[in-house]
Design a protein around this motif. Structure first.
Motif: not given
Length: 137
Positions: A82-88, A97-101, A121-134
């Motif tokens: 849920n926290v990784i998803h929040a960062w994504s 970076k926070f999601a990856e950490a 789900i952990s890995y997919r959410s981190v990938l989502n965060s990387l996809e949407h990163t600025k």
């Protein structure tokens, strides 16, 4: 109380609703992992990644300080997801970076707390965060 938390977490009130969920959580005598996770999820959907991460830190601190061995074991993976998803979902330029950490911590484990192993789900959410990163890096 978990039903009330869930109802509030699903309203469209944004951060205000998430904060209301947190105030209900704080009024509970013995909130469960489900209670905490519901509030973290409310922050995730309201754009409150920093607040979600703060609640995770508080949960971990409480688990470490717990003298009850069962509570001291690991928190459920859904809380971390849920926290990784929040960062994504966050607009923070460092969100990925926070999601990856968090993912890195789950992969490496911890000496003070038995961390759960990351799941799909952990890995997919981190990938989502990387996809949407600025951040172009």
């Amino acid at each position: 109380f978990n039903g009330v938390l869930l109802a509030w977490s699903r309203t469209s009130g944004g951060l205000s609703s998430a904060r209301h969920c947190e105030s209900i959580l704080r009024s509970m005598r013995n909130p469960t992992h489900v209670s905490w996770s519901t509030v973290i999820n409310a922050y995730a959907h309201a754009g409150g990644a920093l607040e979600a991460a703060g609640l995770l830190k508080e949960m971990e601190d409480r688990a470490i300080e717990s003298t009850v061995e069962k509570q001291r074991s690991s928190l459920p993976i859904v809380v971390y997801n849920n926290v990784i998803h929040a960062w994504s979902r966050s607009a923070d330029p460092d969100a990925s970076k926070f999601a990856e950490a968090i993912l890195n911590r789950l992969e490496s484990g911890s000496s003070s707390l038995s961390l759960p192993k990351p799941d799909v789900i952990s890995y997919r959410s981190v990938l989502n965060s990387l996809e949407h990163t600025k951040d172009p890096d």
